[in-house]
Design a protein around this motif. Structure first.
Motif, mmCIF file in Angstrom:
data_model
loop_
_atom_site.group_PDB
_atom_site.id
_atom_site.type_symbol
_atom_site.label_atom_id
_atom_site.label_comp_id
_atom_site.label_asym_id
_atom_site.label_seq_id
_atom_site.Cartn_x
_atom_site.Cartn_y
_atom_site.Cartn_z
ATOM 1 N N TRP A 150 -11.242 7.158 4.821
ATOM 2 C CA TRP A 150 -9.948 7.207 5.504
ATOM 3 C C TRP A 150 -8.787 7.339 4.520
ATOM 4 O O TRP A 150 -7.763 7.933 4.844
ATOM 5 C CB TRP A 150 -9.755 5.956 6.365
ATOM 6 C CG TRP A 150 -9.593 4.687 5.574
ATOM 7 C CD1 TRP A 150 -10.589 3.874 5.118
ATOM 8 C CD2 TRP A 150 -8.359 4.111 5.122
ATOM 9 N NE1 TRP A 150 -10.058 2.820 4.414
ATOM 10 C CE2 TRP A 150 -8.695 2.926 4.405
ATOM 11 C CE3 TRP A 150 -7.026 4.449 5.257
ATOM 12 C CZ2 TRP A 150 -7.722 2.109 3.825
ATOM 13 C CZ3 TRP A 150 -6.053 3.635 4.683
ATOM 14 C CH2 TRP A 150 -6.409 2.475 3.981
ATOM 15 N N MET A 151 -8.963 6.811 3.312
ATOM 16 C CA MET A 151 -7.876 6.826 2.344
ATOM 17 C C MET A 151 -7.633 8.221 1.769
ATOM 18 O O MET A 151 -6.575 8.501 1.216
ATOM 19 C CB MET A 151 -8.163 5.823 1.220
ATOM 20 C CG MET A 151 -6.937 5.471 0.401
ATOM 21 S SD MET A 151 -7.225 4.185 -0.845
ATOM 22 C CE MET A 151 -7.281 2.732 0.191
ATOM 23 N N GLU A 152 -8.600 9.111 1.900
ATOM 24 C CA GLU A 152 -8.450 10.462 1.366
ATOM 25 C C GLU A 152 -7.814 11.418 2.365
ATOM 26 O O GLU A 152 -7.500 12.560 2.014
ATOM 27 C CB GLU A 152 -9.819 10.996 0.936
ATOM 28 C CG GLU A 152 -10.436 10.218 -0.229
ATOM 29 C CD GLU A 152 -11.831 10.692 -0.581
ATOM 30 O OE1 GLU A 152 -12.370 11.560 0.158
ATOM 31 O OE2 GLU A 152 -12.396 10.203 -1.576
ATOM 32 N N ALA A 153 -7.624 10.985 3.588
ATOM 33 C CA ALA A 153 -7.063 11.856 4.622
ATOM 34 C C ALA A 153 -5.544 11.817 4.589
ATOM 35 O O ALA A 153 -4.933 10.742 4.669
ATOM 36 C CB ALA A 153 -7.571 11.427 5.995
ATOM 37 N N GLY A 154 -4.924 12.979 4.493
ATOM 38 C CA GLY A 154 -3.466 13.075 4.534
ATOM 39 C C GLY A 154 -2.977 13.297 5.943
ATOM 40 O O GLY A 154 -3.764 13.423 6.896
ATOM 41 N N LYS B 29 -2.170 11.504 -1.207
ATOM 42 C CA LYS B 29 -1.937 12.656 -0.320
ATOM 43 C C LYS B 29 -1.248 12.214 0.957
ATOM 44 O O LYS B 29 -0.314 12.881 1.430
ATOM 45 C CB LYS B 29 -3.272 13.331 0.004
ATOM 46 C CG LYS B 29 -3.152 14.543 0.921
ATOM 47 C CD LYS B 29 -4.517 15.143 1.219
ATOM 48 C CE LYS B 29 -4.398 16.358 2.127
ATOM 49 N NZ LYS B 29 -5.725 16.925 2.462
ATOM 50 N N TRP B 30 -1.661 11.112 1.500
ATOM 51 C CA TRP B 30 -1.088 10.562 2.730
ATOM 52 C C TRP B 30 0.393 10.264 2.538
ATOM 53 O O TRP B 30 1.233 10.637 3.354
ATOM 54 C CB TRP B 30 -1.879 9.308 3.091
ATOM 55 C CG TRP B 30 -1.533 8.640 4.381
ATOM 56 C CD1 TRP B 30 -1.887 9.038 5.635
ATOM 57 C CD2 TRP B 30 -0.803 7.413 4.541
ATOM 58 N NE1 TRP B 30 -1.419 8.141 6.575
ATOM 59 C CE2 TRP B 30 -0.764 7.135 5.920
ATOM 60 C CE3 TRP B 30 -0.205 6.528 3.653
ATOM 61 C CZ2 TRP B 30 -0.132 6.002 6.438
ATOM 62 C CZ3 TRP B 30 0.418 5.398 4.165
ATOM 63 C CH2 TRP B 30 0.462 5.144 5.537
ATOM 64 N N PHE B 31 0.724 9.616 1.433
ATOM 65 C CA PHE B 31 2.123 9.309 1.140
ATOM 66 C C PHE B 31 2.941 10.590 0.925
ATOM 67 O O PHE B 31 4.062 10.719 1.441
ATOM 68 C CB PHE B 31 2.237 8.407 -0.093
ATOM 69 C CG PHE B 31 2.206 6.938 0.226
ATOM 70 C CD1 PHE B 31 3.316 6.314 0.752
ATOM 71 C CD2 PHE B 31 1.067 6.186 -0.004
ATOM 72 C CE1 PHE B 31 3.308 4.955 1.045
ATOM 73 C CE2 PHE B 31 1.036 4.828 0.288
ATOM 74 C CZ PHE B 31 2.158 4.209 0.814
ATOM 75 N N ARG B 32 2.406 11.515 0.138
ATOM 76 C CA ARG B 32 3.129 12.759 -0.149
ATOM 77 C C ARG B 32 3.478 13.509 1.129
ATOM 78 O O ARG B 32 4.612 13.971 1.323
ATOM 79 C CB ARG B 32 2.285 13.682 -1.045
ATOM 80 C CG ARG B 32 2.231 13.325 -2.495
ATOM 81 C CD ARG B 32 1.713 14.494 -3.320
ATOM 82 N NE ARG B 32 0.448 15.027 -2.857
ATOM 83 C CZ ARG B 32 -0.748 14.585 -3.235
ATOM 84 N NH1 ARG B 32 -0.834 13.576 -4.082
ATOM 85 N NH2 ARG B 32 -1.852 15.143 -2.773
#
Length: 319
Positions: free
Chosen positions: A82-86, A211-214
């Motif tokens: 889940w942490m890799e999903a933007g 990626k999520w933050f960006r």
């Protein structure tokens, strides 16, 4: 009510709930909030078992709506991290689910609503702008993008820390913890924005969803809302410390369609009853107790009234 385990896509598992399988109905696509929570609103480790989306789905299906909820990356029956999903990955999933609903034989394709909770309100905004649903619902969110919401949360936390009695409050004020923390946050955000990786490590061990933050930082919710033509519904609880509800006043001038918003007394972020004071520092402490409480009756009634009024579901279809 009939519930079916379905595959929205070869990689995306979900649950479709129908009043029955003999007719066509309006539908609601439920879009979950942030973090590693599955289609029902629960985490894999069993620490956070909210069942929020399951309860909402059953409530809406009882009103005569088909509902669809699905697992995000790395949750429930879905592989991945889940942490890799933007935001772009989450939006692609949401659009895929929307197309699935519109093509389902028991769904009226002209009456599909998107309903987002928390971070899901940003996904609902994306779908409302790009896929022209028949309605858009914001539960515990809306108008602000993620970075603005996080800013509000930090400022509220500082306010509570400064207000602590005695020595603790004095130390927090003297050390200007808000200034120090904001500098650290800005430095971390800049590091994530410069990276092209899905995740980065800070202090050698702690992974952050870069990626999520960006992608959230780059997404302008207010610009998107200016292109929304469908009716928009928004509902906040006055005990929710993760939001600033005054931003909902902007909806009327932002969206092209009709908008309505409601602030429900004694309701928290997860739509349950909370009579305790609004506090961001006490959220974790109260969480387990709040989970034993029902979804807020007035909140549910407000949702029901809007759904019936705007989709013209026959109230006699309630089951």
């Amino acid at each position: 009510m009939i519930e079916k385990e379905i595959l929205i896509h070869p990689l995306i598992s979900g649950t479709l709930a129908l009043p029955d399988d003999k007719d066509t109905y309006p539908a609601v696509l439920l879009l979950a909030g942030s973090g590693p929570i599955d289609r029902d609103g629960n985490d894999r480790k069993g620490k956070y078992q909210t069942n929020l989306y399951k309860e909402l789905a059953h409530f809406m299906t009882g009103l005569g709506f088909v509902t669809l909820r699905y697992d995000k990356h790395g949750t429930g029956k879905r592989n991945g991290n889940w942490m890799e999903a933007g935001l772009s990955d989450l939006a692609t999933d949401a659009k895929t689910a929307m197309l699935f609903l519109r093509e389902h034989p028991n769904v009226d394709p002209e009456k599909v609503i998107v309903c987002g909770h928390s971070e899901g309100t940003i996904l609902a905004t994306i779908l409302a702008e790009t896929m022209n649903p028949s309605g858009c619902m914001f539960l515990s969110g809306g108008v602000d993008n993620l970075m603005e919401a996080l800013h509000h949360q930090r400022q509220f936390a500082y306010k509570e820390l400064f207000a602590k009695p005695g020595l603790k409050g004095w130390i927090n004020r003297t050390l200007k913890i808000d200034v120090r923390n904001e500098k650290q946050y800005a430095k971390l955000l800049e590091k994530m924005k410069r990276s092209d990786r899905d995740t980065i490590k800070i202090q050698l061990f702690f992974r952050q969803p870069a990626k999520w933050f960006r992608e959230h930082d780059a997404y302008d919710t207010r610009r998107a809302l200016k292109n929304v033509t469908c009716p928009v519904f928004a509902m906040h609880g006055d005990k929710d410390p993760l939001l600033e509800s005054h931003v909902l006043q902007e909806l009327d001038r932002l969206v092209q369609g009709k908008s309505q918003y409601y602030i429900i007394s004694n309701m928290e972020h997860g739509l349950r009853v909370q009579t305790e004071p609004r506090s961001i520092l006490s959220m974790k402490k109260m969480f387990k107790d709040i989970l034993n409480r029902p979804l807020h009756e007035e909140g549910l009634k407000t949702i029901e009234t809007w759904l019936i009024d705007h989709i013209k579901t026959d109230p006699s279809q309630k089951g």
